[in-house]
Design a protein around this motif. Structure first.
Motif, mmCIF file in Angstrom:
data_model
loop_
_atom_site.group_PDB
_atom_site.id
_atom_site.type_symbol
_atom_site.label_atom_id
_atom_site.label_comp_id
_atom_site.label_asym_id
_atom_site.label_seq_id
_atom_site.Cartn_x
_atom_site.Cartn_y
_atom_site.Cartn_z
ATOM 1 N N VAL A 287 -12.263 -4.523 32.344
ATOM 2 C CA VAL A 287 -12.116 -3.485 33.356
ATOM 3 C C VAL A 287 -13.505 -3.082 33.817
ATOM 4 N N VAL A 288 -13.724 -3.178 35.132
ATOM 5 C CA VAL A 288 -14.986 -2.756 35.745
ATOM 6 C C VAL A 288 -14.782 -1.373 36.330
ATOM 7 N N VAL A 289 -15.652 -0.428 35.967
ATOM 8 C CA VAL A 289 -15.518 0.944 36.456
ATOM 9 C C VAL A 289 -16.760 1.315 37.264
ATOM 10 N N ALA A 290 -16.596 1.415 38.579
ATOM 11 C CA ALA A 290 -17.646 1.959 39.436
ATOM 12 C C ALA A 290 -17.468 3.472 39.497
ATOM 13 N N SER A 291 -18.569 4.202 39.623
ATOM 14 C CA SER A 291 -18.461 5.659 39.566
ATOM 15 C C SER A 291 -18.936 6.363 40.821
ATOM 16 N N GLY A 292 -19.627 5.659 41.729
ATOM 17 C CA GLY A 292 -20.125 6.320 42.923
ATOM 18 C C GLY A 292 -21.063 7.464 42.568
ATOM 19 N N ASP A 293 -20.932 8.570 43.286
ATOM 20 C CA ASP A 293 -21.809 9.718 43.048
ATOM 21 C C ASP A 293 -21.383 10.562 41.849
ATOM 22 N N GLY A 294 -20.180 10.320 41.343
ATOM 23 C CA GLY A 294 -19.667 11.151 40.264
ATOM 24 C C GLY A 294 -19.874 10.547 38.890
ATOM 25 N N SER A 295 -19.473 11.291 37.890
ATOM 26 C CA SER A 295 -19.537 10.812 36.509
ATOM 27 C C SER A 295 -18.295 9.975 36.204
#
Length: 434
Positions: A287-295
Motif C-alpha cells: 500500500v502506497v500512502v501519499a499525504s500531500g500537505d497533511g499528516s
C-alpha cells in the motif's frame, strides 16, 4: 483492473553510465572522486555540443574543492542572523553577482514574510556560494525580489523571459506564478528552472524540487523490484492525485506490477477509505500512502488496525511524510527520498560561510546556479537548449542524480529507506528506474 491507470509517456528508464568529466581550461580528464559531489555536473556529454567537449566538461575541481572565500577571492558576507539558525534579513542594494557573459535572472521571495521569505533568503545565500564556487567569471546573475507575491512573481518572470537578456530564469518559488508560465506558448523563450513546491512543470518550464509523485513512484518501484505485484495507492483527493497515480503506475509497469486500485481520500474520511479497501482489492502486496500537505497519521492508524504493514503487506510512504515529526505509526514503512549525505560537502562550507545550517532549499538553489554556470562553461551562453537540459543521462548535484523531462517534470534517483525505531535506515543506496 486498476482505476485510471496511465502508462508509457512517463515511464522511468534505467540508470545511465556516469561519464568522467574533463577539467575546463586544460581539456584533460580527471578521475571521478568525491569532489564531484561538491558541484553540479552533466553526467554524459551532449551530442551536437562537442566544440567545447560537451556539457559534462564543466567544472574546475580545484575551485570546487576550495572554500567559497578562496574560490573567487572575494568572501561572501554572512547574512544577518537570529540565533545563528537562519537567514532572516532581506538583502538590500545591488543584487547582481558575477561578471560573466551569460546573463541569468533569479527570482526569489527575499522580503516575503514567514517561511517563504526565510527560504528565499536561504536560497539567496546558496546562490552566492555557488557563484563564488563556480560562476563569478562565467555568468552574471541578477536576483530580483518577488516579495512572495504571486502576481509580482509572474510579472517579473514574464519580463525576464521576454526581454531577450536572460539565457535562463531560475525561479519563481511561487506556485501560481510557475503554473502561469507553464501555460505560455513560445519556442524561443529561455528555459525556466522553477523553484516552486508541488509544481508539475510544463514545456520549457522545469520543476526543480522532488515531488511526492517521484518519491511515491521510486518507493513503489523499489518494492516491485523485490517481487511485489499488486499495489494499492491512497492519495489525497485534489489536483495532484492524477499525477501521483500516473507516475506510480508507470514505475510499477517496468516490473510487471500494477495498481489494483487508487483510493482518493480527504482529511476526514481516510479511515473510511481504508475500511473500504478490503472490499475493493484482495490481498495486496503493498500500500502506497501519499499525504500531500497533511499528516498521514490518521490513514496510518487505520491501516495499522488492519495489520499493515505486516509480513504480507508492505507500506510505502513519501518524502512529504518527513515534513512532519516521525510518528510511531511510520514504523516499518519504506520511503524513497533525497540523500542527505550528498549535500554534506556543500553543507559544511555553507555553514562555515554563513554560520547557519543549510536545508533542502539551499541545495536546490545551489544546484540550479551551478548547473547554469556549468552549461555556460561547457556549451556557451546559447547552450540552454532542450537537447542539453533534457539529456537522458541527467545531472548530479548536491541533491543527487536528476534529469529534466520534455513535459517539464523532473526525475531523481534517490536512496530507499525503511523506518526503524524512528530513524531512516538505508535499504538501497539508489532506487532503480532512473
Amino acid at each position: 483492473m486498476a482505476k485510471r491507470v496511465w502508462a508509457g509517456a512517463n515511464a522511468l528508464v534505467r540508470p545511465a553510465q556516469v561519464a568522467t568529466p574533463a577539467e575546463p581550461g586544460r581539456q584533460t580528464h580527471f578521475r571521478q572522486s568525491r569532489t564531484l559531489a561538491l558541484a553540479l555536473i552533466a553526467v554524459a556529454a551532449i551530442s551536437g555540443c562537442q566544440s567545447k567537449s560537451g556539457a559534462s566538461d564543466v567544472l574546475d575541481p580545484a575551485a570546487i574543492a576550495a572554500p567559497a572565500s578562496q574560490a573567487s577571492g572575494q568572501p561572501a558576507a554572512p547574512a544577518q542572523l537570529t540565533g545563528s539558525s537562519a537567514a532572516t534579513a532581506a538583502p538590500k542594494g545591488n543584487l547582481t553577482l558575477g561578471t560573466g557573459a551569460t546573463k541569468i535572472t533569479m527570482l526569489l521571495p527575499l522580503s516575503a514574510s514567514g517561511s517563504a521569505g526565510e527560504n528565499g533568503r536561504k536560497m539567496y545565500d546558496a546562490a552566492r556560494l555557488a557563484m563564488s564556487d563556480l560562476g563569478d567569471r562565467l555568468v552574471t546573475l541578477t536576483i530580483e525580489d518577488t516579495r512572495g507575491d504571486s502576481s509580482l512573481a509572474k510579472d517579473l518572470a514574464v519580463k525576464a523571459i521576454t526581454s531577450g537578456g536572460a539565457k535562463v530564469v531560475i525561479g519563481p518559488a511561487e506556485l501560481t506564478a510557475a503554473q502561469h508560465l507553464a501555460k505560455l506558448s513560445g519556442t524561443t523563450r529561455p528555459p525556466v528552472l522553477a523553484l516552486a513546491d508541488n509544481f508539475a512543470g510544463g514545456p520549457g518550464v522545469y520543476s526543480v524540487r522532488l515531488s511526492e509523485a517521484d518519491s511515491a513512484a521510486a518507493g513503489a518501484a523499489a518494492v516491485a523490484g523485490k517481487g511485489a505485484r499488486k499495489f494499492v495507492l491512497m492519495v489525497p483527493a485534489g489536483a495532484n492525485a492524477g499525477a501521483i497515480e500516473a507516475r506510480v503506475a508507470n514505475a510499477l509497469s517496468i516490473y510487471g506490477a500494477a495498481l489494483a486500485v487508487t483510493l482518493p481520500y480527504s482529511a476526514s474520511d481516510g479511515a473510511r477509505v481504508v475500511s473500504d479497501m478490503g472490499s475493493l482489492v484482495e490481498a495486496p502486496d503493498a500500500v502506497v500512502v501519499a499525504s500531500g500537505d497533511g499528516s498521514p497519521v490518521a490513514v496510518l492508524s487505520a491501516l495499522k488496525a488492519k495489520g499493515i504493514p505486516g509480513k504480507a503487506v508492505n507500506l510505502i510512504g513519501t518524502n512529504r511524510w518527513l515534513e512532519h515529526p516521525v510518528d510511531a505509526l511510520y514504523e516499518g514503512a519504506y520511503v524513497a527520498t533525497l540523500d542527505q549525505s550528498e549535500t554534506g560537502p556543500i553543507a559544511d562550507r555553507f555553514k562555515a560561510t554563513y554560520n547557519y545550517q543549510p536545508d533542502v532549499n539551499v541545495a536546490y538553489a545551489y544546484d540550479m546556479v551551478a548547473l547554469s554556470a556549468g552549461i555556460a562553461s561547457s556549451v556557451g551562453p546559447n547552450g540552454f537548449s532542450k537537447q542539453v537540459l533534457e539529456n537522458a543521462s541527467g545531472f548530479r548535484g548536491s541533491t543527487g542524480l536528476f534529469r529534466f523531462r520534455a513535459d517539464g517534470s523532473s526525475q531523481r534517483s534517490m536512496p530507499f529507506f525503511k523506518v526503524e525505531k524512528g530513524q531512516l535506515k538505508l535499504v538501497e543506496k539508489q532506487t532503480a528506474g532512473f
